[in-house]
Enzyme design. Structure first.
Site, PDB file in Angstrom:
ATOM      1  N   ARG A   1       0.856  -1.179   0.000  1.00  0.00           N
ATOM      2  CA  ARG A   1       0.000   0.000   0.000  1.00  0.00           C
ATOM      3  C   ARG A   1       0.895   1.232   0.000  1.00  0.00           C
ATOM      4  NH1 ARG A   1      -3.236  -3.175  -1.238  1.00  0.00           N
ATOM      5  NH2 ARG A   1      -5.283  -3.659  -0.334  1.00  0.00           N
TER       6      ARG A   1
ATOM      7  N   GLU B   1      -3.366   7.663  -6.011  1.00  0.00           N
ATOM      8  CA  GLU B   1      -3.330   6.935  -7.271  1.00  0.00           C
ATOM      9  C   GLU B   1      -4.421   7.413  -8.211  1.00  0.00           C
ATOM     10  OE1 GLU B   1      -3.328   2.739  -6.553  1.00  0.00           O
ATOM     11  OE2 GLU B   1      -1.385   2.764  -5.563  1.00  0.00           O
TER      12      GLU B   1
ATOM     13  N   HIS C   1       0.369   0.205 -10.291  1.00  0.00           N
ATOM     14  CA  HIS C   1      -0.417  -0.730  -9.482  1.00  0.00           C
ATOM     15  C   HIS C   1      -0.752  -1.989 -10.290  1.00  0.00           C
ATOM     16  CE1 HIS C   1      -3.155  -0.747  -5.712  1.00  0.00           C
ATOM     17  NE2 HIS C   1      -2.768  -1.977  -6.017  1.00  0.00           N
TER      18      HIS C   1
END
Length: 594
Positions: free
Chosen positions: A303, A332, A351
């Site tokens: 994370r 993000e 990601h």
């Protein structure tokens, strides 16, 4: 991110009074044992409160939908792209509406026609969505692990089950961590960009070997353990830190569990695999980077929030961190002008940890099966807000040695329901250090899963039966505490609280009897009992323009040791707290932000 049964040394309970359950989550957290994932400036969190309202709307395993009982299929809305295998599986049982890129208004307009919704991370399932469903929505499926985008409190109040897909991404995430590790070590990304730009810079992109180096895996859950297995095959010496991982599981694959500071100070490479919780938020910050081995290389596929990104940029500029490889970010997508993303010693991916064909199909099937099972009224092994895992899967043999709740009351035991008490204890112990969510529905199950051996003792006292609880004590056996004053003469961590005039108060810390209003912010100091101590601390706070709301001192024997409690209106700066800690006769202190 796997949730691991916690060992006997590192849980952090909050408190504990049923008269004001919302406030009670804020009490006493820092007095009990702190996990090794801890921040230098201690902050408490009151996320995911139980409320009185939640007690009236408790979810259970949903029965078959009303649509099904009259011979028609339930309706499932899928708001983000899902693998075709999962969609095909859903269509065998339900009417599937794939409606992507909906605004909140559009989702609220459609949700009253749906029995279940499947989302990824982009769709926010808010309280407005649950209210707009008018009670029809029975299941929320999150295609992935994290459920930050689902309002669990609103789901619970609405009687809606929330399920996720926590296992299908494990191998993909572990493989991506290894890919980033090797690509970073050999400068694959910058060398590729350089060659495509027409350059031939062999001497610039000399890398480092992995063989014989030490990798610290921070977080030894499903993904972390898979990374460790693969890293050993590359010739790395692997150590791990996870205060909740059973040592026997680590030993089974030849991994040594070590303390946090040992891991970061000896590692050539660090790979992060812990969940984002109040305890791990910005865990890797300026103070942490000051302890790492110079030239360390860091990988993060967990994370983004576990790293203080500004501190990482500074560590990279100073050469403390040689390189970083990041798949996740605090925001993000990150800003286009992000110094971290643009840094020449940082390798980034958007990601992609779960982005393999196999993982996407696996997630799709896992969430489809969970949602369909829930709509049929079956038990779901991935339920987030209800106790749905079969009893044979409950471990409970590796956790804390003993948690004892002692409460005094004038009520007859048969007239005192302590389920909320147990729920609050479990909630306070686990939520600050994990991604588990605890409510009155799943508290007893979760405590068993994590090995919390919670016992209760009731002491009858004279008093008004209108007041259900006079006081509550928490005893934690065979544990350590960063605030040593919380240890009683018997050697266990012991704290007590009660509510007076509607205000929660801390009334005992270890062997010290205190009377501290738990509102705002509180500084607790253990000191040598002598004249002038109040003035010294007060002078520091006054000079830093920190307003004191109250100050009290508790002691066992004059001129020995005492605990001073100082209520402050503002959160003192780190430097101010440091000055208090450096007063010669202050033996320890802790700051509680309530």
């Amino acid at each position: 991110m796997a949730l691991l049964p916690p060992p006997a040394h590192s849980l952090r309970p909050l408190t504990l009074t049923t008269l004001n359950p919302t406030t009670s989550l804020s009490l006493l957290s820092v007095l009990s044992p702190l996990p090794s994932f801890s921040l230098p400036s201690l902050r408490l969190s009151t996320h995911h409160h139980l409320s009185n309202r939640s007690l009236r709307f408790l979810p259970s395993a949903p029965a078959a939908t009303s649509a099904e009982t009259v011979g028609t299929k339930p309706t499932v809305i899928v708001t983000e792209k899902l693998g075709e295998a999962g969609l095909a599986f859903l269509r065998e049982f339900a009417n599937v509406d794939c409606a992507y890129n909906l605004s909140q208004e559009e989702l609220c307009a459609k949700i009253s026609l749906c029995d279940a919704i499947i989302v990824r991370s982009g769709t926010k399932v808010t309280r407005d969505v649950f209210e707009a469903s008018k009670g029809r929505l029975k299941v929320v499926g999150r295609a992935g692990v994290g459920i930050d985008n689902v309002d669990l409190q609103a789901a619970t109040e609405s009687g809606c089950l929330v399920v996720n897909a926590p296992t299908a991404n494990t191998i993909a995430a572990a493989e991506h961590a290894i890919a980033l590790l090797t690509a970073m070590a050999r400068n694959i990304a910058p060398a590729d960009a350089s060659l495509k730009a027409g350059k031939w810079q062999r001497s610039k992109y000399v890398g480092v070997s992995l063989v014989g180096k030490t990798l610290a895996v921070m977080g030894f859950g499903k993904v972390g353990s898979e990374v460790a297995r693969r890293a050993k095959g590359l010739g790395l010496h692997v150590v791990a830190h996870d205060p909740y991982a059973p040592a026997d599981r680590a030993r089974a694959i030849g991994i040594e569990l070590v303390p946090f500071d040992v891991a970061i100070s000896t590692a050539d490479f660090i790979s992060l695999h812990m969940p984002l919780t109040p305890t791990t938020n910005k865990l890797f910050n300026e103070e942490t980077f000051a302890k790492v081995k110079k030239g360390v290389r860091i990988v993060n596929v967990a994370r983004g929030g576990v790293i203080d990104e500004e501190a990482l940029v500074q560590a990279l500029d100073d050469g403390i961190v040689a390189q970083a490889a990041l798949d996740v970010f605090t925001e993000e997508p990150p800003p286009e002008d992000s110094r971290l993303v643009q840094h020449e010693n940082v390798t980034v991916t958007p990601h992609l940890g779960a982005s393999t064909t196999e993982a996407q199909e696996g997630v799709a099937m896992e969430i489809a099966e969970a949602v369909i099972g829930a709509l049929k009224g079956e038990l779901s092994a991935t339920a987030v807000n209800a106790p749905m895992i079969p009893p044979e899967l409950v471990a409970g043999n590796t956790g804390i040695k003993g948690v004892k709740v002692v409460y005094t009351s004038s009520r007859d035991p048969d007239d005192l329901d302590t389920r909320l008490l147990r729920a609050m204890v479990t909630k306070g112990l686990l939520e600050p250090i994990s991604s588990v969510f605890v409510n009155i529905v799943n508290a007893d199950y979760v405590s068993k899963l994590w090995g919390l051996r919670l016992s209760e003792e009731r002491i009858f006292v004279d008093g008004s039966p209108e007041i259900p609880i006079d006081s509550i004590q928490i005893h934690l056996a065979n544990v350590e505490s960063r605030f040593a004053s919380a240890l009683s003469d018997a050697g266990d961590v012991r704290v007590e609280g009660r509510v007076r005039d509607g205000i929660p108060r801390l009334t005992m810390v270890g062997s010290f009897t205190v009377d501290v209003s738990l509102e705002g912010n509180v500084i607790l100091c253990r000191q040598v009992d002598q004249p002038g101590m109040i003035g010294r601390v007060g002078s520091i706070l006054g000079a830093k323009n920190v307003n004191v709301s109250f100050m009290s001192v508790a002691r066992t024997v004059p001129r020995k040791q005492a605990i001073m409690a100082i209520g402050v209106d503002e959160e003192p700066e780190k430097e101010t707290l440091k000055m208090i800690g450096e007063i010669p006769d202050v033996e320890e202190f802790v700051f509680l932000k309530l």
